[in-house]
Design a protein around this motif. Structure first.
Motif, PDB file in Angstrom:
ATOM      1  N   ASP A 167      52.800  52.397  41.655  1.00 14.19           N
ATOM      2  CA  ASP A 167      51.834  51.304  41.735  1.00 14.19           C
ATOM      3  C   ASP A 167      51.156  51.306  43.095  1.00 14.19           C
ATOM      4  O   ASP A 167      51.809  51.365  44.138  1.00 14.19           O
ATOM      5  N   SER A 170      46.284  55.594  41.986  1.00 15.70           N
ATOM      6  CA  SER A 170      45.572  55.627  40.701  1.00 15.70           C
ATOM      7  C   SER A 170      46.113  56.644  39.709  1.00 15.70           C
ATOM      8  O   SER A 170      46.131  56.397  38.503  1.00 15.70           O
ATOM      9  N   SER A 289      46.622  43.652  41.624  1.00 14.20           N
ATOM     10  CA  SER A 289      45.241  43.907  42.028  1.00 14.20           C
ATOM     11  C   SER A 289      44.475  44.761  41.023  1.00 14.20           C
ATOM     12  O   SER A 289      43.248  44.728  40.976  1.00 14.20           O
ATOM     13  N   SER A 290      45.191  45.533  40.202  1.00 16.46           N
ATOM     14  CA  SER A 290      44.536  46.348  39.173  1.00 16.46           C
ATOM     15  C   SER A 290      44.347  45.590  37.865  1.00 16.46           C
ATOM     16  O   SER A 290      43.769  46.117  36.916  1.00 16.46           O
ATOM     17  N   LYS A 292      46.937  44.602  36.128  1.00  9.17           N
ATOM     18  CA  LYS A 292      48.173  44.834  35.385  1.00  9.17           C
ATOM     19  C   LYS A 292      49.128  43.663  35.592  1.00  9.17           C
ATOM     20  O   LYS A 292      49.389  43.257  36.733  1.00  9.17           O
ATOM     21  N   SER A 352      50.053  45.370  44.432  1.00  7.71           N
ATOM     22  CA  SER A 352      49.596  46.394  43.488  1.00  7.71           C
ATOM     23  C   SER A 352      50.522  46.596  42.297  1.00  7.71           C
ATOM     24  O   SER A 352      50.196  47.360  41.396  1.00  7.71           O
TER      25      SER A 352
END
Length: 395
Positions: A167, A170, A289-290, A292, A352
Motif C-alpha cells: 500500500d 501503485s 488515499s487511493s 480503498k 495509503s
C-alpha cells in the motif's frame, strides 16, 4: 555566443524506488574525489543533484520529488567490516533549505540497498549461485546498526517483478524481507527517559501523554484524541493546515529535547529528519488515499506519522520499526491503542492503506529492548546512468 562552454560534471548514479520512497543511489567510488569524504563538498553535490534548496518547494531543477519520501540520497560501499557485505549511508535532503540530514536511516530504501548491492557487484558471484534468495548484510553507517535484507534473484540477477503488493505503491513487485537487528539505540533501554509513557509539556499547547522510543528511528507517539484527531486523517487534513503543522512541529521539538537528542530547543531546526512524531488511535473504518476502504476489523490500530514537517503519505520504514517495537511492549501508547497485551506482530492502518510488521521484545536488567524487527518491502531500478551538475557545484 562566444567564449568557452563548460560542460557539466557527470556522476554515475542509479535512481531507485525502495518501499514507498525513492532516491538517488551512488557507489562511494564513483563520487568525485572531494565528495568521497563527509563534508561540505559532498553535501553541496547531493543538494544540487536533488535540486535543493528550492524556495518554490518543487525541486524542478533536480531529481527530487518535492516530498520527504522522494528527497533522498544513498551512498553504498564495500563494507569495512568482515561480517557485513556493504556499508550504507543515508542523506535526507531538505527541500527548501541548504541542508542534508545524516542523523537517521531510511527503512524503505533499505530494501533497495540490498538490491543495489547485488546490481553494483558488491556481492560475490559464489553467493549468487544455486539460490533464489540472497541474504545481504548491511552496516547502516548513520545509526551504527545491522540490517539484513533477503533479495529474490533469478539466474544470478535481482528479481524485481512479482505479485507482492505494498500500500502506497501503485504496482506490484517482488517481495524483499528486511530485518532490523537490535534496532533500539545503544545497549540500554529503548525508552530514553526510562518510562513507557511520559508527561510531555509543550509551551502554547500544554501537556500530553507520550511514548518516547529509540528503535528504528527516534519517535514520539501521541494519542490522536489528545490532538483533536480521529487517527484516520489523510495528508491534506494535516498538510493544508498551518496551525496543525505548527503544533506538531512544536511537539517534535520539545519531544527531541526530552529524549536528549538536542540540548537546546533551537537545535530542532537543524535536525529535521529525527525524531519523528506520530499519533495513534484504536481501529476504525476509513477510506485510504487511493479510495480503498480500510476496515477496522482488519487492523490492530491506526498510525499517522510526520516526516520533514509534513504528514507522510504512507509510513516510513524506520517509523514502522518504532511502531512494531512499541507495540511489542505492554503499556506503551502504541500497545494500548492496539488492545494491550503481548504483541509480536501487528497490522496498522496508515493514509495509503495497511502494513504488517513484527518485533521481538524482551525486558532486561537495563530495561526493554528489541532483538529484531521485520517487515516486507519491494524495490526497483527506475533509471541508471549518470546525474549532471554544474562544475562549480563542488569547488
Amino acid at each position: 555566443m562566444k567564449g568557452h562552454v563548460q560542460k557539466q560534471l557527470k556522476v554515475a548514479a542509479t535512481y531507485m524506488r525502495g518501499g514507498t520512497s525513492k532516491g538517488v543511489f551512488f557507489r562511494l567510488e564513483d563520487l568525485p574525489e572531494n565528495a568521497k569524504q563527509a563534508g561540505q563538498a559532498r553535501d553541496a553535490l547531493l543538494l544540487r543533484v536533488i535540486g535543493s534548496p528550492d524556495p518554490y518547494g518543487k525541486q524542478i531543477d533536480g531529481m527530487g520529488g518535492a516530498t520527504s519520501s522522494t528527497s533522498k540520497t544513498v551512498i553504498v560501499s564495500k563494507s569495512s567490516r568482515d561480517d557485513h557485505d556493504v556499508d550504507y549511508l543515508f542523506g535526507q535532503v531538505a527541500i527548501d533549505k541548504p541542508f542534508v540530514d545524516w542523523s537517521g536511516n531510511c527503512g524503505n530504501l533499505t530494501a533497495a540497498v540490498g538490491a543495489f548491492a547485488i546490481h553494483s557487484g558488491y556481492i560475490s558471484q559464489q553467493k549468487l549461485e544455486n539460490t533464489d534468495i540472497v541474504t545481504v548484510r548491511i552496516w547502516q553507517a548513520n545509526i551504527k546498526k545491522t540490517l539484513v535484507v533477503r533479495v529474490p534473484i533469478c539466474n544470478g540477477e535481482v528479481l524485481e517483478t512479482g505479485d507482492f503488493e505494498l500500500d502506497g505503491v501503485s504496482f506490484p513487485a517482488a517481495e524483499i524481507e528486511v530485518d532490523f537487528i537490535a534496532p533500539a539505540e545503544g545497549d540500554g533501554s529503548m525508552f530514553p527517559t526510562g518510562n513507557l509513557i511520559d508527561d510531555l509539556w509543550v509551551p502554547e499547547l500544554g501537556s500530553f501523554n507520550a511514548t518516547l522510543i529509540n528503535a528504528g528511528i527516534p519517535t514520539i507517539f501521541i494519542e490522536a484524541q489528545a490532538l483533536g484527531y480521529s487517527g484516520a486523517e489523510l495528508q491534506d487534513d494535516i498538510n493544508n493546515s498551518e496551525e496543525a503543522l505548527h503544533r506538531l512541529e512544536l511537539i517534535r521539538a520539545y519531544g527531541a529535547l526530552k529524549m536528549g537528542l538536542i540540548n537546546d530547543i533551537s537545535e530542532a531546526k537543524s535536525r529535521q529528519h529525527t525524531p519523528k512524531v506520530a499519533f495513534v488511535s484504536k481501529p476504525k473504518h476509513y477510506l485510504s488515499s487511493s479510495g480503498k476502504p480500510v476496515e477496522a476489523e482488519n487492523v490492530d490500530l491506526l498510525v499517522r506519522a510526520m516526516s520533514m514537517g509534513k504528514l507522510h503519505h504512507a509510513m516510513m520504514g524506520t517509523a514502522a520499526v518504532a511502531i512494531a517495537s512499541a507495540a511489542a511492549v505492554p503499556g506503551t501508547l502504541v500497545n494500548l491503542a492496539a488492545g494491550g497485551g503481548q504483541r509480536n506482530v501487528i497490522t496498522f492502518g496508515h493514509p495509503s492503506g495497511t502494513l504488517k510488521v513484527g518485533a521481538k521484545a524482551r525486558n532486561t536488567k537495563q530495561g526493554w529492548t528489541v532483538e529484531q524487527a521485520t517487515m516486507s518491502r519491494s524495490a526497483r531500478i527506475l533509471m541508471e546512468g549518470a546525474v549532471s551538475v554544474p562544475f562549480d557545484t563542488i569547488k
